[in-house]
Scaffold this motif. Structure first.
Motif, mmCIF file in Angstrom:
data_model
loop_
_atom_site.group_PDB
_atom_site.id
_atom_site.type_symbol
_atom_site.label_atom_id
_atom_site.label_comp_id
_atom_site.label_asym_id
_atom_site.label_seq_id
_atom_site.Cartn_x
_atom_site.Cartn_y
_atom_site.Cartn_z
ATOM 1 N N UNK A 1 -15.953 10.823 7.548
ATOM 2 C CA UNK A 1 -14.596 10.884 7.008
ATOM 3 C C UNK A 1 -13.755 9.746 7.583
ATOM 4 N N UNK A 2 -13.095 9.005 6.707
ATOM 5 C CA UNK A 2 -12.263 7.875 7.145
ATOM 6 C C UNK A 2 -10.933 7.882 6.410
ATOM 7 N N UNK A 3 -9.934 7.320 7.055
ATOM 8 C CA UNK A 3 -8.632 7.167 6.410
ATOM 9 C C UNK A 3 -8.669 5.943 5.494
ATOM 10 N N UNK A 4 -7.650 5.817 4.659
ATOM 11 C CA UNK A 4 -7.487 4.638 3.803
ATOM 12 C C UNK A 4 -6.666 3.625 4.592
ATOM 13 N N UNK A 5 -7.335 2.855 5.435
ATOM 14 C CA UNK A 5 -6.615 2.044 6.424
ATOM 15 C C UNK A 5 -5.721 0.974 5.808
ATOM 16 N N UNK A 6 -5.989 0.567 4.562
ATOM 17 C CA UNK A 6 -5.178 -0.469 3.928
ATOM 18 C C UNK A 6 -4.070 0.089 3.050
ATOM 19 N N UNK A 7 -3.869 1.392 3.108
ATOM 20 C CA UNK A 7 -2.827 2.021 2.311
ATOM 21 C C UNK A 7 -1.711 2.549 3.213
ATOM 22 N N UNK A 8 -0.497 2.573 2.680
ATOM 23 C CA UNK A 8 0.626 3.115 3.426
ATOM 24 C C UNK A 8 0.854 2.375 4.724
ATOM 25 N N UNK A 9 1.104 3.119 5.769
ATOM 26 C CA UNK A 9 1.284 2.559 7.106
ATOM 27 C C UNK A 9 0.100 3.015 7.954
ATOM 28 N N UNK A 10 -0.826 2.110 8.201
ATOM 29 C CA UNK A 10 -2.033 2.468 8.953
ATOM 30 C C UNK A 10 -2.720 3.689 8.344
ATOM 31 N N UNK A 11 -2.641 3.805 7.012
ATOM 32 C CA UNK A 11 -3.322 4.890 6.317
ATOM 33 C C UNK A 11 -2.495 6.130 6.070
ATOM 34 N N UNK A 12 -1.292 6.216 6.614
ATOM 35 C CA UNK A 12 -0.505 7.437 6.414
ATOM 36 C C UNK A 12 0.721 7.184 5.528
ATOM 37 N N UNK A 13 1.232 8.285 5.007
ATOM 38 C CA UNK A 13 2.498 8.264 4.285
ATOM 39 C C UNK A 13 3.408 9.311 4.918
ATOM 40 N N UNK A 14 4.704 9.113 4.802
ATOM 41 C CA UNK A 14 5.693 10.093 5.223
ATOM 42 C C UNK A 14 6.399 10.590 3.979
ATOM 43 N N UNK A 15 6.323 11.885 3.704
ATOM 44 C CA UNK A 15 6.903 12.411 2.461
ATOM 45 C C UNK A 15 8.356 12.823 2.638
ATOM 46 N N UNK A 16 8.739 13.292 3.810
ATOM 47 C CA UNK A 16 10.143 13.540 4.101
ATOM 48 C C UNK A 16 10.689 14.860 3.592
ATOM 49 N N UNK A 17 11.953 15.092 3.919
ATOM 50 C CA UNK A 17 12.595 16.362 3.588
ATOM 51 C C UNK A 17 12.687 16.587 2.089
#
Length: 535
Positions: free
Chosen positions: A339-355
């Motif tokens: 299992x691996x993250x999508x390292x070239x997407x978002x910010x280092x692979x993550x997204x922040x969806x927020x309130x």
């Protein structure tokens, strides 16, 4: 339910274009009609043949360009424009000149140069939109972000849903790279332009001339940062548009009547997505109004230069002094079994969806099942329309989404099985806030028919969200681990597995540098970086 559905359809068509070959999408043919003000469905009830201006005669032209006067036309001057049979080039020129003067008058700021307006066929725009594709990795990553919110499952393609809608619903946009407004017309030989669309896009042009909307700070890499930035960019434009509309409807100004149109896009669309991406247009004007009351247009300009970092700031209309920095989040990728993250997407692979996205998740889960939601009793979905501020269209507040401090969604992929999963880390202002979110999330799992199969572990079967889930709460943090099977969930975050060495959410995590949602998006982005919407 029918009233809300109609309101959402009308409001959704004013959103910016998505995945279109443009920098900034725009308002659609139906203007920004509010659900509580059906009298504003057209720009004016009178035509230019009757004069209701502040004065019957315009003052003499000034010796130099001044606020409220453009190319020989004053903001309160009548013009000979009738678009019942389409606009001529001469009428467009006069229409744009006076609209620029009126935007100047409202915003108390002078255009530095004239804004060109081009008319293109809708078929051409639709072809350009259809030909713009999203890379598979980006699409898969984005779909996982929306799946984490239970708004769009991995069996759907969010980019395609938005692109299809906007190719038929967009009425115009402003392009910072071209420094021009493009009006999309079904019949470019006899075009019509609504006051709302023209004024909204002219305000974006004014913003661009003073703040340069092409800067990176208007292109936040996360969903929450993008929507937050749009709160000021779109909020400013919608505030000006609403004031302009009021002057039209109360008789202060003559306004060019727009021929009736059946406007709007056809086909099915996801109300959960549109409630999310409409937030900058709904809460943004109220945010700008509060800023203006606190510090005048100077404070609004300051926030334009330094966009808010989170939708929390926009939802609660906080001034820069009141705004809270997102709390730091520690995360260590401990996934096994390929299992691996999508390292070239978002910010280092993550997204922040927020309130705002979390609220939309709860709202959509509560929306009647017959209209596409789950029909659960988590929040009062009717309360969305309960906002009572002069410039506040929707109320995006709920107990289970308030108290958000930060979050990160890490989509994962398994190359061996081509399966997807995610780890969603949330942090809250208090343990009570965390528990309220955990309880609301559990209600969604229950509504999906989840079966508990272990400690903090559940399995959903027989629907589009069929997966395994592990939900761990530790103080102010709640972590959700999702995968196709319980074994996959164990592999994605081994420390939370029954035989794992860590049971706490924080674990032995190491801090990831960088501030999530650093700045806002160029002009209204949607949902995730892969789906840009600007207006």
């Amino acid at each position: 339910m029918k009233r809300l559905a109609i309101a959402l359809v009308v409001l959704s068509v004013v959103l910016a274009g998505c995945n279109a070959p443009v920098d900034i999408g725009a308002d659609a043919t139906a203007d920004t009609t509010t659900p509580s003000d059906t009298t504003a469905a057209t720009d004016a009830t009178t035509s230019e043949s009757s004069t209701t201006d502040e004065s019957d005669g315009a003052p003499p032209d000034p010796e130099e360009d001044v606020i409220g006067w453009e190319d020989g036309v004053w903001h309160n001057e009548s013009i000979d424009v009738d678009q019942s049979d389409g606009l001529t080039d001469e009428e467009i020129e006069a229409f744009v000149s006076r609209a620029m003067a009126r935007v100047e008058h409202i915003r108390e700021k002078e255009f530095k140069e004239r804004v060109p307006v081009e008319v293109v066929p809708r078929s051409e725009y639709a072809n350009q939109s259809a030909n713009s594709s999203t890379p598979k990795a980006q699409s898969d990553w984005n779909n996982q972000v929306w799946e984490a919110l239970f708004i769009s499952s991995e069996s759907r393609n969010v980019s395609e849903e938005l692109s299809t809608f906007y190719s038929t619903g967009v009425g115009g946009y402003y392009s910072p790279t071209e420094d021009a407004i493009v009006i999309i017309s079904d019949d470019p030989d006899t075009p019509v332009i609504s006051n709302a669309t023209l004024v909204h896009e002219l305000q974006h042009a004014l913003q661009d001339q003073y703040f340069d909307l092409s800067q990176d700070k208007y292109n936040a890499p996360t969903q929450d940062g993008s929507l937050a930035g749009d709160g000021i960019v779109e909020g400013d434009a919608n505030y000006v548009e609403y004031v302009y509309r009021d002057y039209c409807t109360n008789g202060t100004w003559d306004c060019v009547a727009t021929p009736a149109s059946d406007g709007g896009a056809g086909g099915e669309f996801n109300f959960g997505i549109y409630v999310t991406i409409f937030n900058p247009y709904a809460d943004g004007p109220n945010y700008v109004s509060e800023l203006k009351q606190a510090g005048g247009w100077d404070l609004v300009d300051d926030v334009m230069r330094n966009p808010p970092q989170s939708t929390e700031t926009v939802i609660h209309a906080r001034t820069p002094d009141e705004a809270e920095e997102p709390a730091p989040i520690e995360y260590e990728d401990t996934a096994t079994d390929g299992w691996t993250t999508f390292e070239n997407q978002g910010v280092d692979g993550y997204d922040t969806v927020g309130e705002v996205s979390i609220y939309s998740m709860l709202w959509y889960a509560s929306y009647p099942e017959s209209a596409g939601g789950l029909g659960l009793d988590i929040v009062d979905w009717r309360a969305l329309l309960s906002a009572d501020g002069e410039f506040d269209l929707y109320d995006y507040e709920s107990e289970a989404s308030a108290g958000w401090a930060n979050d990160r969604v890490y989509p994962y992929t398994s190359p061996d099985s081509d399966e997807d999963g995610y780890v969603w880390v949330t942090t809250w202002d208090s343990e009570q806030d965390a528990q309220e979110f955990r309880d609301a999330y559990q209600q969604i799992l229950d509504g999906l028919g989840a079966e508990q199969v272990g400690e903090n572990t559940y399995r959903v079967s027989g629907n589009e969200y069929a997966d395994a889930f592990r939900v761990v709460i530790d103080g102010k943090r709640v972590v959700v681990v999702n995968g196709p099977t319980v074994d996959a969930v164990d592999a994605l975050k081994p420390e939370y597995a029954p035989n794992g060495t860590n049971t706490s959410v924080a674990g032995t995590a190491t801090a990831i540098t960088g501030t999530p949602g650093v700045v806002a998006s160029t002009t209204a982005t949607v949902a995730a970086p892969s789906v840009a919407v600007v207006a």
